[in-house]
Design an enzyme around this catalytic site. Structure first.
Site, PDB file in Angstrom:
ATOM      1  N   SER A  80      22.146  10.980  25.941  1.00 35.83           N
ATOM      2  CA  SER A  80      22.238   9.649  26.557  1.00 35.83           C
ATOM      3  C   SER A  80      23.596   9.033  26.252  1.00 35.83           C
ATOM      4  CB  SER A  80      21.141   8.741  25.985  1.00 35.83           C
ATOM      5  OG  SER A  80      21.326   7.405  26.435  1.00 35.83           O
ATOM      6  N   TYR A 122      16.698   4.254  19.022  1.00 38.23           N
ATOM      7  CA  TYR A 122      16.927   5.312  20.020  1.00 38.23           C
ATOM      8  C   TYR A 122      18.349   5.902  19.945  1.00 38.23           C
ATOM      9  CZ  TYR A 122      17.191   7.041  24.967  1.00 38.23           C
ATOM     10  OH  TYR A 122      17.377   7.758  26.108  1.00 38.23           O
TER      11      TYR A 122
HETATM   12  P1  NAD Z   1      10.454   9.579  32.216  1.00 36.27           P
HETATM   13  O1  NAD Z   1       9.591   8.772  31.311  1.00 36.27           O
HETATM   14  O2  NAD Z   1      10.481   9.253  33.664  1.00 36.27           O
HETATM   15  O3  NAD Z   1      10.092  11.105  32.022  1.00 36.27           O
HETATM   16  C1  NAD Z   1       9.952  11.637  30.734  1.00 36.27           C
HETATM   17  C2  NAD Z   1       8.908  12.736  30.747  1.00 36.27           C
HETATM   18  O4  NAD Z   1       8.843  13.266  29.421  1.00 36.27           O
HETATM   19  C3  NAD Z   1       7.505  12.233  31.119  1.00 36.27           C
HETATM   20  O5  NAD Z   1       6.914  13.090  32.070  1.00 36.27           O
HETATM   21  C4  NAD Z   1       6.755  12.267  29.797  1.00 36.27           C
HETATM   22  O6  NAD Z   1       5.366  12.544  29.947  1.00 36.27           O
HETATM   23  C5  NAD Z   1       7.472  13.406  29.072  1.00 36.27           C
HETATM   24  N1  NAD Z   1       7.333  13.287  27.621  1.00 36.27           N
HETATM   25  C6  NAD Z   1       7.572  12.196  26.864  1.00 36.27           C
HETATM   26  N2  NAD Z   1       7.289  12.462  25.583  1.00 36.27           N
HETATM   27  C7  NAD Z   1       6.865  13.748  25.538  1.00 36.27           C
HETATM   28  C8  NAD Z   1       6.425  14.588  24.497  1.00 36.27           C
HETATM   29  N3  NAD Z   1       6.323  14.151  23.235  1.00 36.27           N
HETATM   30  N4  NAD Z   1       6.082  15.872  24.800  1.00 36.27           N
HETATM   31  C9  NAD Z   1       6.151  16.315  26.067  1.00 36.27           C
HETATM   32  N5  NAD Z   1       6.545  15.551  27.111  1.00 36.27           N
HETATM   33  C10 NAD Z   1       6.895  14.282  26.840  1.00 36.27           C
HETATM   34  O7  NAD Z   1      11.922   9.485  31.581  1.00 36.27           O
HETATM   35  P2  NAD Z   1      13.384   9.804  32.198  1.00 36.27           P
HETATM   36  O8  NAD Z   1      14.039   8.512  32.432  1.00 36.27           O
HETATM   37  O9  NAD Z   1      13.305  10.818  33.270  1.00 36.27           O
HETATM   38  O10 NAD Z   1      14.076  10.417  30.880  1.00 36.27           O
HETATM   39  C11 NAD Z   1      14.198  11.812  30.680  1.00 36.27           C
HETATM   40  C12 NAD Z   1      15.204  12.050  29.562  1.00 36.27           C
HETATM   41  O11 NAD Z   1      16.463  11.482  29.916  1.00 36.27           O
HETATM   42  C13 NAD Z   1      14.806  11.418  28.228  1.00 36.27           C
HETATM   43  O12 NAD Z   1      15.184  12.294  27.172  1.00 36.27           O
HETATM   44  C14 NAD Z   1      15.646  10.149  28.175  1.00 36.27           C
HETATM   45  O13 NAD Z   1      15.907   9.749  26.853  1.00 36.27           O
HETATM   46  C15 NAD Z   1      16.901  10.630  28.876  1.00 36.27           C
HETATM   47  N6  NAD Z   1      17.708   9.557  29.466  1.00 36.27           N
HETATM   48  C16 NAD Z   1      17.234   8.776  30.492  1.00 36.27           C
HETATM   49  C17 NAD Z   1      18.041   7.792  31.020  1.00 36.27           C
HETATM   50  C18 NAD Z   1      17.589   6.887  32.143  1.00 36.27           C
HETATM   51  O14 NAD Z   1      18.272   5.884  32.423  1.00 36.27           O
HETATM   52  N7  NAD Z   1      16.491   7.180  32.829  1.00 36.27           N
HETATM   53  C19 NAD Z   1      19.335   7.595  30.529  1.00 36.27           C
HETATM   54  C20 NAD Z   1      19.785   8.401  29.488  1.00 36.27           C
HETATM   55  C21 NAD Z   1      18.972   9.392  28.966  1.00 36.27           C
END
Ligand code: NAD
Length: 259
Positions: A144, A157
């Protein structure tokens, strides 16, 4: 559609939603067979069926929590049994834990690090035997911008995401001479269900959405497919000399000193 991952076997965590789901869709269209792991069992079963129907690729749904090392080992063994090996691991499962440092509870600290950092290590250590046996493997961790810059109000985080980038660098060096690359991607704000949940928690979600877009040099929020294309490049042989590093994908926002 090109076939940039033709014949490759990829395991993607967090595939049930958002960025992980977009990576799964793109990888299937680019010719990879997939294992889709998430704690949301219904989501990965549905996605596996849809992607198999659309692309003909093999798609194995795996129901697991990345914090459970024994379950993760069993899922990776099942993937090797079913798909033959693991060439690519995408660690995308993650959770936002944004708290006031002084009221943060120990269980919240543990959850943040267990999912965002230890979970990625569980998956890498479970994939390494297959990758080392083949002398070939690409790992991409979804970190991130919080792993580079600090946004007030988002503790702890960013600490976990800094750790994930450290894990990337450390393991990238550790296994480089044995054919394994480890890199990470650091997305800025990407419009996913997690981001929508965060916006919905703000006092005025639409005003906050507009404020976030205005903070970005390109005046728009990122899309999951834009992260997926970066993961595709890093996971492909096109990136074979890129190792132990991180690619920021945030429209340039983290380079701004003042907006
Ligand atoms: P999201 O919540 O839409 O999807 C995350 C998925 O991970 C979900 O399907 C959830 O069920 C699964 N998950 C969560 N905890 C879990 C666990 N313990 N075991 C197995 N599965 C698990 O989130 P997103 O926004 O798509 O984020 C995905 C990744 O990208 C994350 O690592 C997040 O930190 C990172 N990220 C997101 C953003 C953003 O703006 N969306 C920015 C930077 C980084």
């Amino acid at each position: 559609m090109t076939q940039r991952l033709e014949g490759k076997k990829a395991l993607i965590t967090g595939a049930g939603s958002g960025i992980g789901g977009a990576i799964a869709e793109l990888f299937a269209r680019e010719g990879a067979d997939l294992a889709l792991l998430d704690m949301d069992a219904e989501a990965v079963v549905r996605l596996s069926q849809d992607l198999h129907a659309q692309t003909g690729r093999r798609c194995l749904p795996l129901h697991a929590d990345v914090t459970d090392a024994a379950r993760i080992n069993a899922c990776f063994a099942e993937t090797v049994d079913t798909l033959g090996r693991i060439d690519i691991l995408i660690n995308c499962a993650g959770v936002n834990v944004f708290r006031d440092p002084l009221t943060l509870e120990a269980a919240e600290w543990d959850r943040c690090f267990d999912v965002n950092l230890r979970g990625a290590w569980h998956c890498i250590s479970a994939a390494l035997p297959s990758m080392l046996a083949n002398g070939y493997g690409h790992v991409v961790n979804i970190a991130s911008v919080h792993g580079h810059k600090i946004i007030p109000g988002s503790f702890p985080y960013p600490v976990a995401k800094h750790g994930l980038i450290g894990l990337t660098r450390s393991l990238g060096i550790e296994y480089a001479s044995r054919g394994i690359r480890v890199n990470s991607i650091s997305p800025g704000l990407i419009m996913t269900p997690a981001a929508e949940r965060w916006l919905a928690s703000c006092p005025d979600p639409e005003a906050e959405r507009q404020r976030q877009a205005d903070l970005l040099p390109g005046k728009r929020i990122g899309e999951p497919s834009e992260v997926a294309y970066t993961a595709l490049f890093l996971a492909s042989d096109e990136a074979r000399f890129i190792n132990a590093t991180d690619i920021l994908i945030d429209g340039g926002r983290s380079q701004l000193y003042h907006a």
